[in-house]
Scaffold this active site. Structure first.
Site, PDB file in Angstrom:
ATOM      1  CE  LYS A  31      -0.590  -0.692   4.962  1.00 32.70           C
ATOM      2  NZ  LYS A  31      -0.773   0.329   5.959  1.00 32.70           N
ATOM      3  NE  ARG A  70      -5.688   0.034  11.600  1.00 34.00           N
ATOM      4  CZ  ARG A  70      -4.508  -0.109  11.001  1.00 34.00           C
ATOM      5  NH1 ARG A  70      -3.640   0.890  11.033  1.00 34.00           N
ATOM      6  NH2 ARG A  70      -4.189  -1.230  10.390  1.00 34.00           N
ATOM      7  CE1 TYR A  97      11.747  32.084   4.726  1.00 33.72           C
ATOM      8  CE2 TYR A  97      12.057  29.745   4.290  1.00 33.72           C
ATOM      9  CZ  TYR A  97      11.710  31.013   3.861  1.00 33.72           C
ATOM     10  OH  TYR A  97      11.324  31.197   2.556  1.00 33.72           O
ATOM     11  CG  MET A 102       8.648  23.984  -0.205  1.00 34.32           C
ATOM     12  SD  MET A 102       7.584  25.052  -1.178  1.00 34.32           S
ATOM     13  CE  MET A 102       6.513  25.734   0.076  1.00 34.32           C
TER      14      MET A 102
END
Ligand SMILES: Cc1ncc(COP(=O)(O)O)c(C=O)c1O
Length: 347
Positions: free
Chosen positions: A37, A128, A244, A292
């Protein structure tokens, strides 16, 4: 493309195949499925599932119908199981692509009716997906599941009390529901004990190099290498800061390199001032915040140049270690691997 990407992701399919063989060995004579998956845990559904088929896997698990439909193109003969089951309105499409739903509720069992092969999942303690044990008595007569399954919540913690409870609850279910094969163990479950293995192991993460036995040395090989490209080199000649938020101060004499990958590529922001990369076996720390598209590393005293590749994930820095530094798990590191990397498959 090779020359134009900021990251080079090399995936060694031979290591994934040998991990599969290692898990089969651990399972003794029992069968071993493959969980592929989420794009085979971020490593590429098509190449990885074809490699696992070559290694002998015949049963494959994905989470969603759309993943199963894609996988059917690559593996026309495989048994493909859909973990979320037959959700309303998906029954026909599952049937059309010869996909086997893991039926998780009485409603799903009723809707699926006798359309074709199906699995049944019992909830043995994870709350779940899966039928609660009280529903066992409401099952229609004559039902025979392909695979009767459940899923461990804590198998990576070998001493957790829930493991034994889940094994017992699952054993109970196997006596009440007719089935061809029973399956409980994920990667860590396979290593718990023979009693946890039943007929079919269902590993995901261990195929991709994540340690299924966190209390011990990793028995699996790491198939992932990620290299980042140096975009710029800075010789620092005055007091200043980097990145940053100006979170990290720099001194004259330091040397920094900016690497062309960032959180948009899955290099998690929580690795700001935490991550470590390697240049020819020398550890170099991430300095300042992860942006980023770029990160900065301290390369003081090293000979580096623009365009050079630096190791981000590799033998010194496997996904589990990176995860520990990022405050997460190896699964998240792998499934976050970005779409901008140039991907190369070996084997
Ligand atoms: C139902 C089920 N079985 C097996 C697996 C494989 O687990 P692991 O990656 O821990 O081996 C998963 C993964 O989350 C799962 O949800």
């Amino acid at each position: 493309m090779f020359e134009t990407s900021g990251g080079l992701l090399t995936i060694d399919l031979n290591i994934i195949k040998s991990n599969y063989a290692r898990l089969r060995h651990e399972l003794g004579g029992k069968d071993c499925a493959a969980v592929v998956k989420a794009d085979a845990y971020g490593l590429g559904l098509e190449p990885v599932s074809k490699a696992l088929w070559q290694a002998g896997a015949r049963s494959f698990f994905v989470a969603l119908p759309n993943e199963g439909i894609e996988l059917r193109n690559y593996l026309p003969e495989a048994d493909i199981h859909i973990l979320v089951g037959a959700l309303p309105g998906t029954e026909e499409v599952l049937q059309d692509h010869n996909l086997i739903p893991v039926l998780n509720s009485l409603e799903q069992i009723k809707r699926w009716d006798s359309r074709g092969r199906f699995d049944i999942q019992i909830d043995t303690g994870m709350t779940r997906l899966g039928l609660p044990p009280r529903d066992l008595q409401h099952l229609p007569q004559g039902l025979k599941a392909d695979i009767l399954m459940s899923h461990f919540a804590c198998a990576d913690d070998k001493d957790h009390a829930l493991n034994q409870h889940q094994i017992e609850a699952f054993n109970h279910a196997t006596q009440h529901i007719a089935h061809k094969r029973a399956s409980l163990a994920n990667s860590s479950g396979i290593f718990l004990s023979e009693h946890a293995q039943f007929d079919l192991g269902r590993p995901g993460c261990a195929l991709y190099g994540i340690n299924p036995t966190p209390h011990k040395t990793n028995p699996m090989g790491n198939p992932v290498r990620l290299q980042g490209k140096i975009a710029q080199v800075h010789d620092i000649d005055t007091q200043q800061s980097v990145g940053y938020g100006a979170t990290q101060k720099l001194q004259a004499g330091q040397k920094l390199a900016t690497i062309a990958l960032g959180y948009a590529d899955g290099y998690l922001r929580s690795l700001s001032s935490q991550g470590e990369l390697y240049i020819n076996d020398v550890k170099v720390p991430v300095v300042g915040r992860v942006s980023m598209d770029v990160i900065s590393i301290d390369v003081s005293g090293l000979d580096v140049a623009e365009g050079q590749w630096v190791d981000v994930i590799g033998p010194h820095n496997p996904p589990d270690l990176l995860a520990e530094k990022a405050g997460t798990i190896g699964y998240e590191i792998l499934t976050s691997l970005g779409g901008r990397y140039q991907r190369v498959y070996k084997g």
